[in-house]
Design a protein around this motif. Structure first.
Motif, PDB file in Angstrom:
ATOM      1  N   THR A  54      36.287 -66.965  63.297  1.00 16.20           N
ATOM      2  CA  THR A  54      35.825 -67.633  62.078  1.00 16.20           C
ATOM      3  C   THR A  54      36.362 -69.060  62.076  1.00 16.20           C
ATOM      4  O   THR A  54      36.875 -69.541  61.083  1.00 16.20           O
ATOM      5  CB  THR A  54      36.294 -66.876  60.825  1.00 16.20           C
ATOM      6  OG1 THR A  54      37.724 -66.755  60.865  1.00 16.20           O
ATOM      7  CG2 THR A  54      35.669 -65.506  60.738  1.00 16.20           C
ATOM      8  N   LYS A  55      36.215 -69.735  63.199  1.00 14.00           N
ATOM      9  CA  LYS A  55      36.742 -71.091  63.315  1.00 14.00           C
ATOM     10  C   LYS A  55      35.960 -72.095  62.474  1.00 14.00           C
ATOM     11  O   LYS A  55      36.515 -73.050  61.977  1.00 14.00           O
ATOM     12  CB  LYS A  55      36.746 -71.538  64.774  1.00 14.00           C
ATOM     13  CG  LYS A  55      37.777 -70.813  65.603  1.00 14.00           C
ATOM     14  CD  LYS A  55      37.756 -71.294  67.029  1.00 14.00           C
ATOM     15  CE  LYS A  55      38.793 -70.532  67.841  1.00 14.00           C
ATOM     16  NZ  LYS A  55      38.778 -70.923  69.246  1.00 14.00           N
ATOM     17  N   LEU A  56      34.666 -71.892  62.320  1.00 13.20           N
ATOM     18  CA  LEU A  56      33.863 -72.840  61.560  1.00 13.20           C
ATOM     19  C   LEU A  56      34.056 -72.639  60.058  1.00 13.20           C
ATOM     20  O   LEU A  56      34.300 -73.585  59.324  1.00 13.20           O
ATOM     21  CB  LEU A  56      32.386 -72.702  61.935  1.00 13.20           C
ATOM     22  CG  LEU A  56      31.443 -73.733  61.344  1.00 13.20           C
ATOM     23  CD1 LEU A  56      31.845 -75.147  61.750  1.00 13.20           C
ATOM     24  CD2 LEU A  56      30.010 -73.450  61.797  1.00 13.20           C
ATOM     25  N   ILE A  57      33.961 -71.411  59.603  1.00 10.33           N
ATOM     26  CA  ILE A  57      34.130 -71.095  58.179  1.00 10.33           C
ATOM     27  C   ILE A  57      34.945 -69.808  58.068  1.00 10.33           C
ATOM     28  O   ILE A  57      34.573 -68.785  58.633  1.00 10.33           O
ATOM     29  CB  ILE A  57      32.762 -70.923  57.474  1.00 10.33           C
ATOM     30  CG1 ILE A  57      31.978 -72.231  57.536  1.00 10.33           C
ATOM     31  CG2 ILE A  57      32.944 -70.472  56.034  1.00 10.33           C
ATOM     32  CD1 ILE A  57      30.573 -72.156  57.007  1.00 10.33           C
ATOM     33  N   ARG A  58      36.036 -69.871  57.339  1.00 13.00           N
ATOM     34  CA  ARG A  58      36.915 -68.705  57.173  1.00 13.00           C
ATOM     35  C   ARG A  58      36.295 -67.670  56.228  1.00 13.00           C
ATOM     36  O   ARG A  58      35.573 -68.013  55.298  1.00 13.00           O
ATOM     37  CB  ARG A  58      38.266 -69.141  56.604  1.00 13.00           C
ATOM     38  CG  ARG A  58      38.987 -70.123  57.484  1.00 13.00           C
ATOM     39  CD  ARG A  58      39.723 -69.397  58.575  1.00 13.00           C
ATOM     40  NE  ARG A  58      40.422 -70.337  59.424  1.00 13.00           N
ATOM     41  CZ  ARG A  58      40.411 -70.259  60.737  1.00 13.00           C
ATOM     42  NH1 ARG A  58      39.758 -69.316  61.340  1.00 13.00           N
ATOM     43  NH2 ARG A  58      41.065 -71.130  61.461  1.00 13.00           N
ATOM     44  N   PHE A  59      36.604 -66.405  56.485  1.00 14.35           N
ATOM     45  CA  PHE A  59      36.126 -65.325  55.622  1.00 14.35           C
ATOM     46  C   PHE A  59      36.839 -65.346  54.278  1.00 14.35           C
ATOM     47  O   PHE A  59      38.036 -65.613  54.197  1.00 14.35           O
ATOM     48  CB  PHE A  59      36.405 -63.967  56.262  1.00 14.35           C
ATOM     49  CG  PHE A  59      35.443 -63.580  57.353  1.00 14.35           C
ATOM     50  CD1 PHE A  59      34.203 -64.189  57.494  1.00 14.35           C
ATOM     51  CD2 PHE A  59      35.777 -62.585  58.235  1.00 14.35           C
ATOM     52  CE1 PHE A  59      33.329 -63.806  58.492  1.00 14.35           C
ATOM     53  CE2 PHE A  59      34.913 -62.187  59.241  1.00 14.35           C
ATOM     54  CZ  PHE A  59      33.689 -62.802  59.364  1.00 14.35           C
ATOM     55  N   ASN A  60      36.104 -65.034  53.241  1.00 13.95           N
ATOM     56  CA  ASN A  60      36.641 -64.715  51.929  1.00 13.95           C
ATOM     57  C   ASN A  60      35.582 -63.844  51.251  1.00 13.95           C
ATOM     58  O   ASN A  60      34.474 -63.694  51.789  1.00 13.95           O
ATOM     59  CB  ASN A  60      37.005 -65.966  51.119  1.00 13.95           C
ATOM     60  CG  ASN A  60      35.825 -66.841  50.790  1.00 13.95           C
ATOM     61  OD1 ASN A  60      34.758 -66.365  50.405  1.00 13.95           O
ATOM     62  ND2 ASN A  60      35.990 -68.148  50.919  1.00 13.95           N
ATOM     63  N   GLY A 115      21.612 -80.596  55.336  1.00  8.79           N
ATOM     64  CA  GLY A 115      22.769 -80.298  56.159  1.00  8.79           C
ATOM     65  C   GLY A 115      22.879 -78.806  56.357  1.00  8.79           C
ATOM     66  O   GLY A 115      22.110 -78.023  55.799  1.00  8.79           O
ATOM     67  N   SER A 116      23.854 -78.392  57.117  1.00  8.26           N
ATOM     68  CA  SER A 116      24.038 -76.970  57.400  1.00  8.26           C
ATOM     69  C   SER A 116      24.718 -76.229  56.269  1.00  8.26           C
ATOM     70  O   SER A 116      24.506 -75.042  56.085  1.00  8.26           O
ATOM     71  CB  SER A 116      24.863 -76.806  58.670  1.00  8.26           C
ATOM     72  OG  SER A 116      24.226 -77.446  59.745  1.00  8.26           O
ATOM     73  N   ALA A 117      25.562 -76.942  55.523  1.00  9.00           N
ATOM     74  CA  ALA A 117      26.331 -76.324  54.445  1.00  9.00           C
ATOM     75  C   ALA A 117      26.464 -77.332  53.309  1.00  9.00           C
ATOM     76  O   ALA A 117      26.350 -78.539  53.529  1.00  9.00           O
ATOM     77  CB  ALA A 117      27.710 -75.906  54.949  1.00  9.00           C
ATOM     78  N   PRO A 118      26.708 -76.843  52.092  1.00  6.57           N
ATOM     79  CA  PRO A 118      26.908 -77.775  50.979  1.00  6.57           C
ATOM     80  C   PRO A 118      28.091 -78.703  51.253  1.00  6.57           C
ATOM     81  O   PRO A 118      28.988 -78.363  52.027  1.00  6.57           O
ATOM     82  CB  PRO A 118      27.211 -76.852  49.790  1.00  6.57           C
ATOM     83  CG  PRO A 118      26.674 -75.532  50.167  1.00  6.57           C
ATOM     84  CD  PRO A 118      26.792 -75.448  51.660  1.00  6.57           C
ATOM     85  N   GLU A 127      30.133 -80.618  61.091  1.00  7.82           N
ATOM     86  CA  GLU A 127      28.685 -80.675  60.839  1.00  7.82           C
ATOM     87  C   GLU A 127      27.971 -81.278  62.042  1.00  7.82           C
ATOM     88  O   GLU A 127      26.952 -80.762  62.496  1.00  7.82           O
ATOM     89  CB  GLU A 127      28.399 -81.490  59.580  1.00  7.82           C
ATOM     90  CG  GLU A 127      26.918 -81.666  59.276  1.00  7.82           C
ATOM     91  CD  GLU A 127      26.218 -80.402  58.836  1.00  7.82           C
ATOM     92  OE1 GLU A 127      25.030 -80.250  59.175  1.00  7.82           O
ATOM     93  OE2 GLU A 127      26.836 -79.557  58.166  1.00  7.82           O
ATOM     94  N   LEU A 128      28.508 -82.349  62.588  1.00 12.64           N
ATOM     95  CA  LEU A 128      27.896 -82.982  63.745  1.00 12.64           C
ATOM     96  C   LEU A 128      27.905 -82.031  64.942  1.00 12.64           C
ATOM     97  O   LEU A 128      26.886 -81.866  65.621  1.00 12.64           O
ATOM     98  CB  LEU A 128      28.631 -84.281  64.090  1.00 12.64           C
ATOM     99  CG  LEU A 128      28.072 -85.054  65.277  1.00 12.64           C
ATOM    100  CD1 LEU A 128      26.627 -85.481  65.011  1.00 12.64           C
ATOM    101  CD2 LEU A 128      28.939 -86.262  65.558  1.00 12.64           C
ATOM    102  N   ILE A 136      27.146 -72.999  69.062  1.00 16.76           N
ATOM    103  CA  ILE A 136      27.965 -72.841  67.861  1.00 16.76           C
ATOM    104  C   ILE A 136      27.090 -72.319  66.730  1.00 16.76           C
ATOM    105  O   ILE A 136      27.465 -71.405  66.008  1.00 16.76           O
ATOM    106  CB  ILE A 136      28.641 -74.163  67.457  1.00 16.76           C
ATOM    107  CG1 ILE A 136      29.680 -74.567  68.496  1.00 16.76           C
ATOM    108  CG2 ILE A 136      29.276 -74.054  66.074  1.00 16.76           C
ATOM    109  CD1 ILE A 136      30.278 -75.944  68.253  1.00 16.76           C
ATOM    110  N   ALA A 137      25.914 -72.883  66.596  1.00 13.88           N
ATOM    111  CA  ALA A 137      25.002 -72.452  65.539  1.00 13.88           C
ATOM    112  C   ALA A 137      24.652 -70.980  65.698  1.00 13.88           C
ATOM    113  O   ALA A 137      24.714 -70.209  64.738  1.00 13.88           O
ATOM    114  CB  ALA A 137      23.738 -73.302  65.555  1.00 13.88           C
ATOM    115  N   LEU A 138      24.310 -70.570  66.888  1.00 14.91           N
ATOM    116  CA  LEU A 138      23.918 -69.176  67.100  1.00 14.91           C
ATOM    117  C   LEU A 138      25.077 -68.228  66.839  1.00 14.91           C
ATOM    118  O   LEU A 138      24.891 -67.157  66.271  1.00 14.91           O
ATOM    119  CB  LEU A 138      23.368 -68.998  68.515  1.00 14.91           C
ATOM    120  CG  LEU A 138      22.064 -69.743  68.795  1.00 14.91           C
ATOM    121  CD1 LEU A 138      21.679 -69.605  70.262  1.00 14.91           C
ATOM    122  CD2 LEU A 138      20.951 -69.242  67.892  1.00 14.91           C
TER     123      LEU A 138
END
Length: 146
Positions: A54-60, A115-118, A127-128, A136-138
């Motif tokens: 979860t390097k891009l976005i951490r779980f919560n 964009g990909s996320a808010p 984002e870049l 990474i996207a997949l």
């Protein structure tokens, strides 16, 4: 409202328009929460087993769509989702200023357009990287419902 694929398929503000046929294909909200709780448990276990990171976005709980957060995931939870928007407002932080100028020029288009996320979910460099590196996207899309 705007559509973003990250951190999960969602429309900001929980506002959307959908056909009755599409909504009819979704799980009923009364069972969707339990399904999302089960999926969240599986995702946490897979993270512990280092199946993915979860390097891009951490779980919560909100990101995983568990408990009261499941309803935010509901409308985007079918593989037939074809998100679009009609108001291309580029700077959402200045929404009130943008209404008089940009809302005059509606144009329907496939989403996401902003964009990909808010704003605030991904660092500018993330984002870049997300846009430039398809792998990474997949890998991150693996987390998404559907």
């Amino acid at each position: 409202t705007e559509f973003y694929p990250l951190p999960f398929l969602h429309f900001t503000g929980n506002m959307f328009s959908a056909s009755c046929g599409y909504v009819n294909n979704l799980l009923p909200p009364s069972t969707f929460e339990q399904t999302m709780n089960d999926i969240a448990g599986d995702a946490l276990l897979a993270q512990l087993q280092e199946i993915y990171t979860t390097k891009l976005i951490r779980f919560n709980p909100r990101i995983l769509g568990s408990y009261q957060h499941s309803i935010e995931h509901w409308i985007g939870a079918h593989p037939d989702l074809k998100p679009c928007d009609v108001a291309p407002i580029m700077n959402v932080e200045k929404f009130d200023e943008a209404i008089p100028n940009q809302m005059k020029h509606y144009s329907r288009s496939s989403a996401p357009r902003r964009g990909s996320a808010p704003p605030g979910y991904l660092a500018d460099d993330s984002e870049l990287k997300f846009r430039l590196k398809r792998n990474i996207a997949l890998r991150e899309y693996y987390y998404l419902a559907g």
